[in-house]
Motif scaffolding. Structure first.
Motif, mmCIF file in Angstrom:
data_model
loop_
_atom_site.group_PDB
_atom_site.id
_atom_site.type_symbol
_atom_site.label_atom_id
_atom_site.label_comp_id
_atom_site.label_asym_id
_atom_site.label_seq_id
_atom_site.Cartn_x
_atom_site.Cartn_y
_atom_site.Cartn_z
ATOM 1 N N UNK A 1 0.843 -1.204 0.000
ATOM 2 C CA UNK A 1 0.000 0.000 0.000
ATOM 3 C C UNK A 1 0.873 1.248 0.000
ATOM 4 N N UNK A 2 1.991 1.186 0.677
ATOM 5 C CA UNK A 2 2.892 2.333 0.742
ATOM 6 C C UNK A 2 3.420 2.694 -0.648
ATOM 7 N N UNK A 3 3.756 1.674 -1.453
ATOM 8 C CA UNK A 3 4.299 1.940 -2.788
ATOM 9 C C UNK A 3 3.253 2.592 -3.687
ATOM 10 N N UNK A 4 2.012 2.118 -3.597
ATOM 11 C CA UNK A 4 0.964 2.707 -4.436
ATOM 12 C C UNK A 4 0.666 4.128 -3.963
ATOM 13 N N UNK A 5 0.642 4.310 -2.668
ATOM 14 C CA UNK A 5 0.379 5.645 -2.139
ATOM 15 C C UNK A 5 1.470 6.623 -2.576
ATOM 16 N N UNK A 6 2.715 6.191 -2.506
ATOM 17 C CA UNK A 6 3.816 7.056 -2.944
ATOM 18 C C UNK A 6 3.714 7.374 -4.428
ATOM 19 N N UNK A 7 3.344 6.384 -5.211
ATOM 20 C CA UNK A 7 3.222 6.606 -6.658
ATOM 21 C C UNK A 7 2.108 7.594 -6.974
ATOM 22 N N UNK A 8 0.933 7.367 -6.390
ATOM 23 C CA UNK A 8 -0.204 8.249 -6.680
ATOM 24 C C UNK A 8 0.044 9.659 -6.144
ATOM 25 N N UNK A 9 0.752 9.751 -5.019
ATOM 26 C CA UNK A 9 1.076 11.075 -4.486
ATOM 27 C C UNK A 9 2.046 11.812 -5.411
ATOM 28 N N UNK A 10 3.055 11.107 -5.895
ATOM 29 C CA UNK A 10 4.029 11.731 -6.803
ATOM 30 C C UNK A 10 3.348 12.198 -8.088
ATOM 31 N N UNK A 11 2.465 11.374 -8.626
ATOM 32 C CA UNK A 11 1.741 11.749 -9.845
ATOM 33 C C UNK A 11 0.871 12.983 -9.577
ATOM 34 N N UNK A 12 0.139 12.951 -8.467
ATOM 35 C CA UNK A 12 -0.769 14.060 -8.160
ATOM 36 C C UNK A 12 0.002 15.366 -7.988
ATOM 37 N N UNK A 13 1.112 15.293 -7.276
ATOM 38 C CA UNK A 13 1.867 16.525 -7.039
ATOM 39 C C UNK A 13 2.405 17.108 -8.341
ATOM 40 N N UNK A 14 2.799 16.244 -9.263
ATOM 41 C CA UNK A 14 3.338 16.752 -10.527
ATOM 42 C C UNK A 14 2.225 17.217 -11.468
ATOM 43 N N UNK A 15 1.087 16.573 -11.401
ATOM 44 C CA UNK A 15 0.050 16.829 -12.404
ATOM 45 C C UNK A 15 -1.003 17.852 -11.958
ATOM 46 N N UNK A 16 -0.950 18.278 -10.697
ATOM 47 C CA UNK A 16 -1.925 19.261 -10.207
ATOM 48 C C UNK A 16 -1.223 20.609 -10.037
#
Lengths: 329, 165
Positions: free
Chosen positions: A108-123
């Motif tokens: 869960x930590x890996x998916x959370x880190x991935x989605x957070x990184x994507x969100x921060x770059x794309x928002x």
């Protein structure tokens, strides 16, 4: 179930749009001005960017919630409470028949880190995917200045009840949560609490509607009261639930104000089963074998009752528990 | 734009619709105002059941019996005004049954803790270790978050939509 030991990787940054691409396992995520593009070894998928970002930040903020979070009919996640499946087409008949479905399991930590990184770059600044569409800007177009305020607002989770000393506070003007424009017509008073000498602070009541009316986010519940593992969540809902939720257990909705239209489909195939329109005072179970998506024409107040008993998902999955809650005798 | 928020009441509510190619009993669709409108005062009718957990709808009218539970319960007033009176239980008076509210024969002889008067939208803690009584001068409606217990009334066939209109 094999849990991949993978972490998010940053790939190239598009010179024209300024957005970076990412990889998690064999899934890659790219965005352009209008869309998110998801690729895996056997297929590709496109999702409108507003919908993708609204789903992504909620999925992380909810801790992947209970069961299945479908971003749309094809892409989504399944929570195993410690590990998370990321899937494409695994619950879509067309993808299954074509043999292009794909599923990988991560921590869960890996998916959370991935989605957070994507969100921060794309928002970019001016757009908040947790706000109702009428209350925020647009995510379309090239990359702008990155936001510096928190992208995510996770559950406000009361341990016993909101507002108790030492527990999570209720929202207020003083804490920066004005009443939302959609509930400006309501009068909010406080309950009268009169304690006998010696019992000060031992009786407690709040204006729950006031707390909900002050929420600055939509489709993002907070826990208001807990009886053992029985969790009472409240949330304000406007526009559309940006995911399709397939629960791993039965859950219940109590409509507190206004109305929500729910589209109901088979959880495994996505085949439509029909619709439910809930109005103020209506109560309805969401069985464990469906997926549902809500549409709220006006901001409304919804109460959700969840059974948070650990391991319940396995008892439903094994068939020990029926996928519906009531025995009519 | 000015918005009009719609909440329900015993006197005025509009029930939604359920249109499904499925067994409607799986969804147990009901309405708290309709349930309260057809209930006797202080009949604690289950409208939510999550295994051992329930939410009960109560039509508050006059004085209720005294209740106690071996765990916290919570009440949300959906219509009208309800006063909750509390009496502290001594350790040997706290109910020992598995869960849910039980009815006490009379007001307990412990010290009075005080009272809460709640109106539409208010949520009230009914704490473990206290007995409580509800009172309402006119018919009111509350939802109680609790555990399936001796006072829980189940009449799903009477309260739920069983077929499409």
């Amino acid at each position: 179930m094999t849990v991949l030991d993978a972490k998010v990787e940053r790939l190239e940054t598009d010179e024209a749009t300024g957005y970076t691409a990412f990889r998690l396992g064999s899934f890659t995520f790219r965005r352009d001005e209008y869309f998110a593009h998801i690729s895996w070894p056997k297929g590709n998928h496109i999702i409108e960017i507003d919908r993708f970002l609204r789903a992504t930040v909620r999925d992380i903020g909810w801790g992947f919630f209970y069961g299945w979070i479908f971003f749309d009919d094809v892409f989504g996640t399944t929570n195993h409470y410690g590990t998370v499946d990321v899937f494409a087409g695994s619950y879509d008949k067309g993808c299954k028949d074509a043999g292009i479905d794909h599923l990988e399991t991560f921590t869960a930590e890996a998916v959370s880190e991935a989605f957070t990184a994507i969100s921060q770059d794309w928002i970019s600044q001016g757009y908040d995917p947790l706000n109702a569409p009428l209350e925020t800007g647009t995510p379309i177009g090239p990359k702008g200045p990155e936001r510096t305020d928190p992208l995510l607002r996770a559950f406000i989770a009361a341990d016993r009840m909101l507002g108790l000393p030492g527990d999570k506070p209720v929202r207020s003007d003083a804490s920066g949560f004005p009443v939302n424009r959609a509930f400006a017509d309501l009068d909010f008073d406080l309950p009268d609490v009169e304690c006998e000498p010696g019992f000060e602070g031992q009786l407690h009541a709040i204006n729950l509607f006031d707390h909900i009316a002050r929420s600055d986010v939509t489709w993002n519940p907070s826990i208001s009261a807990v009886t053992r593992a029985n969790i009472c969540c409240v949330t304000s809902e406007e526009h559309m639930l940006p995911v399709i939720h397939g629960n791993d257990r039965n859950e219940w909705f109590i409509q507190l104000s206004d109305e929500i239209h729910w589209n109901i489909a088979d959880k495994n195939s996505g085949a439509p089963r029909g619709r439910i329109v809930m109005k103020a005072g209506d109560v309805c179970a969401m069985p464990a074998d469906i997926r549902h998506q809500g549409f709220a024409p006006k901001r409304s107040m919804l109460m959700v009752m969840e059974n948070g008993t650990p391991g319940l998902e396995q008892r439903y999955a094994s068939g020990e528990l029926k996928p519906y809650p009531v025995d009519f005798g | 734009m000015a918005y009009k928020t719609r909440t329900g009441s015993l006197a005025s509510y509009e029930k939604g619709v359920i249109e499904l190619d499925d067994d409607l009993r799986k969804y147990a669709f009901s309405n708290v105002f309709e349930v309260a409108g057809k209930s006797a005062p202080y009949e604690r009718v289950a409208v939510v059941q999550n295994l051992e957990y329930v939410a009960e709808v109560v039509r508050a009218e006059g004085d209720s019996p005294w209740y106690a539970a071996p765990h916290d319960e919570f009440a949300i007033v959906m219509d009208g005004e309800v006063t909750f009176r509390f009496v502290q239980l001594q350790d040997d008076q706290v109910p020992g049954h598995e869960g849910g509210a039980i009815r006490l024969g009379a007001e307990p002889n412990g010290p009075r803790m005080g009272r809460v008067t709640a109106r539409k939208g208010h949520q009230v803690l009914l704490p473990k270790g206290a007995a409580y009584q509800l009172s309402s001068a006119r018919p009111s409606v509350a939802i109680i978050q609790t555990v399936d217990g001796p006072e829980t009334v189940k009449k799903w066939n009477d309260i739920c939509v069983l077929k499409e209109a």
